[in-house]
Design an enzyme around this catalytic site. Structure first.
Site, PDB file in Angstrom:
ATOM      1  N   ASP A  33      37.192  -4.751 -75.527  1.00 20.91           N
ATOM      2  CA  ASP A  33      37.746  -3.597 -76.257  1.00 20.91           C
ATOM      3  C   ASP A  33      37.277  -2.312 -75.588  1.00 20.91           C
ATOM      4  O   ASP A  33      36.161  -2.251 -75.039  1.00 20.91           O
ATOM      5  CB  ASP A  33      37.274  -3.630 -77.719  1.00 20.91           C
ATOM      6  CG  ASP A  33      38.180  -2.818 -78.634  1.00 20.91           C
ATOM      7  OD1 ASP A  33      38.879  -3.434 -79.467  1.00 20.91           O
ATOM      8  OD2 ASP A  33      38.202  -1.560 -78.518  1.00 20.91           O
ATOM      9  N   VAL A  57      41.932  -1.589 -70.904  1.00 18.11           N
ATOM     10  CA  VAL A  57      42.953  -2.364 -70.183  1.00 18.11           C
ATOM     11  C   VAL A  57      43.866  -1.473 -69.333  1.00 18.11           C
ATOM     12  O   VAL A  57      44.578  -1.970 -68.459  1.00 18.11           O
ATOM     13  CB  VAL A  57      43.816  -3.253 -71.117  1.00 18.11           C
ATOM     14  CG1 VAL A  57      42.979  -4.318 -71.809  1.00 18.11           C
ATOM     15  CG2 VAL A  57      44.597  -2.421 -72.119  1.00 18.11           C
ATOM     16  N   TYR A 157      56.542   4.046 -77.750  1.00 11.55           N
ATOM     17  CA  TYR A 157      55.959   2.808 -78.289  1.00 11.55           C
ATOM     18  C   TYR A 157      57.016   1.702 -78.292  1.00 11.55           C
ATOM     19  O   TYR A 157      56.774   0.581 -77.833  1.00 11.55           O
ATOM     20  CB  TYR A 157      55.443   3.058 -79.705  1.00 11.55           C
ATOM     21  CG  TYR A 157      54.832   1.840 -80.356  1.00 11.55           C
ATOM     22  CD1 TYR A 157      53.557   1.404 -79.979  1.00 11.55           C
ATOM     23  CD2 TYR A 157      55.509   1.119 -81.335  1.00 11.55           C
ATOM     24  CE1 TYR A 157      52.987   0.279 -80.584  1.00 11.55           C
ATOM     25  CE2 TYR A 157      54.950   0.004 -81.939  1.00 11.55           C
ATOM     26  CZ  TYR A 157      53.680  -0.404 -81.558  1.00 11.55           C
ATOM     27  OH  TYR A 157      53.113  -1.510 -82.141  1.00 11.55           O
TER      28      TYR A 157
END
Ligand code: NAD
Length: 468
Positions: A33, A57, A157
């Protein structure tokens, strides 16, 4: 030997629930995370043998580093839950959206996920399966209902999640041959920090959102974790490059009024005690497999032949056990792709039998306030060229009957889903039906889940699909 499960974004929300789900099942969990403190604290909460690490990430070097950390600690990587994701909650119109903001979203939600997938594939394709018949690896990508329906002011998104769906199809078909099973989970509204933030900013009105969901509520992270667990299990062996929508029926609701109307009792959880399931069409190969699997689970199971008086037989089973928790409709599944069968006979032996059994079960379930129907049908309803007209037409129609049941019955807590199966029925399909009857599938309704090894989404020259 336990599996090694990597959960990206496992420090909160759906990812954290997934980490707990897999750890509770005996798997070793690695939480990666961007909030490294949360990752290590959560891994500590899971107990010994689990790992938390800080990783963004979006950083191009992160994927290799995360996967290398899994290998250094455990020597293998069996399951990836590609969950890390962010939303554009700022409400910026498309015309004002800075390119940098779009890049940030795509960098985390799409490119980050793609890099983690490739790094995982590189180790999965060369490792031995944990058991005979098991995949070398499983990847579950978190998509979203926003991948299918546009939400104004959340353009970046939605685009990122549509990209996730396309990536899932591509990887699911291409990597199946290497023994890697890739599918996606598309949640609807789930009560996490991400949605709390949207509510706080006035971007989501929860009561309005819930009024358009047939089940009448948002989902929980634990419910999504159970679906991720199913996708990583052998019961999902028939799925490759597929998307499982778990949204309380929100995406299939097409009515002009608000959705949740009670047609019977108020929804309530199934009472304690032994559940009662009916299999209609127990004289088919699939129906018989469902009877075996459900009986082995400890349920009371009533096996009814396809040609029986379905209304009378289902009412009798429910009154014998004092409840009706689940119906699996298997009538007509043996001959669905039979080229000699006319369209009229497919409609009679498949669609009409499903209709009658679901109607009988639906009446009982609506009166009690819980229950689940699973219609077994063919993927020929999803794509051309998979079979003769009759099977395709009957299967397509059953998909929509299923969605209609979900929309009418959700207000009373009754769920309905379909499994759209390929010409080669995957082993463990009955276990998938059993999952859909279980509380773990409590937020799945109105879904037609394609279990055809990627056949209906594959446009490439090679065969897609050994079962993994
Ligand atoms: P959340 O905001 O509650 O948790 C997301 C977690 O990801 C947090 O721990 C966060 O620190 C971590 N994270 C964020 N950016 C990261 C990065 N760059 N690298 C590593 N970790 C990072 O979110 P959630 O609601 O649990 O959503 C999880 C996934 O499910 C997301 O992909 C989201 O798009 C998807 N999803 C959620 C909903 C919903 O209603 N909550 C609906 C559809 C899809």
């Amino acid at each position: 030997m336990s599996r090694v499960v990597l959960v990206t974004g496992g420090g909160a929300g759906i990812g954290w629930a997934a980490a707990q789900h897999f750890a509770a099942g005996g798997d070793a969990v690695v939480i990666a995370d961007i909030d490294g403190d949360a990752a290590t604290a959560r891994a500590r909460d899971l107990g010994q043998g689990h790992v938390g690490l800080a990783a963004d990430v979006a950083d191009p070097a992160a994927a290799e580093a995360i996967v290398a950390a899994c290998i250094a600690r455990f020597g293998r990587l069996d399951v990836v839950i590609n969950n890390a994701g962010v939303i554009d909650s700022g409400g910026t119109p498309f015309t004002d959206q800075p390119l940098d903001a779009l890049r940030r979203l795509l960098g985390i939600n799409l490119l980050g996920m793609e890099r983690v997938s490739h790094a995982a594939r590189a180790v999965m394709r060369t490792q031995a399966p944990l058991a005979e018949g098991a995949p070398r690896g499983v990847i579950v990508n978190l998509a979203s209902g926003a991948a299918f329906r546009a939400i104004p002011l959340r353009n970046g998104y939605s685009a990122s999640k549509a990209g996730v769906v396309a990536m899932t199809r591509a990887h699911g078909c291409a990597w199946a041959r290497e023994g890697i099973r890739v599918n996606a989970l598309a949640p609807g509204y789930i009560r996490t920090d991400l949605v709390a933030d949207l509510i706080r900013r006035g971007r989501v009105d929860p009561s309005l959102a819930e009024s358009r969901i047939p089940l009448g509520r948002m989902g929980t992270p634990a419910e999504m974790a159970a679906v991720a667990g199913f996708l990583a299990s052998p019961a999902a062996r028939g799925m490759a490059g597929a998307v499982l929508i778990a949204d309380g029926g929100g995406s299939v609701y097409g009515g002009s009024d608000a959705a949740p109307v009670q047609r019977g009792a108020a929804p309530r959880p199934a009472p304690d005690g032994t559940p009662c399931h009916v299999v209609a069409g127990a004289d088919t190969a699939l129906g018989a497999a469902c009877v075996r699997v459900l009986t082995a689970s400890g349920a009371n199971v009533s096996a009814i032949d396809a040609a029986a008086d379905l209304h009378a037989a289902i009412a009798a089973a429910a009154s014998r056990f004092g409840r009706l928790d689940g119906l699996v409709n298997a009538a007509g599944t043996d001959g669905l792709l039979d080229p000699a069968a006319s369209t009229a006979s497919q409609i009679e032996t498949h669609l009409e039998r499903h209709f009658l059994a679901a109607q009988a079960a639906g009446r009982i379930m609506l009166a009690q306030g819980w229950g689940s129907v699973v219609n077994l049908t063919s993927t020929a309803g999803q794509a051309a060229g998979l079979g003769p007209d009759g099977g395709s037409i009957a299967s397509g129609a059953i998909g929509m009957l299923t969605r209609s049941m979900a929309c009418e019955w959700g207000g009373s807590g009754v769920r309905a889903n379909a499994l759209a199966l390929g010409p080669q029925i995957a082993p463990d399909t009955a276990a998938a039906a059993a999952f859909l009857l279980s509380p773990g599938a409590g937020y799945i309704t109105g879904s037609v889940i394609v279990m055809d090894g990627g056949l209906s989404i594959h446009a490439g020259p090679e065969e897609p699909n050994p079962w993994h």
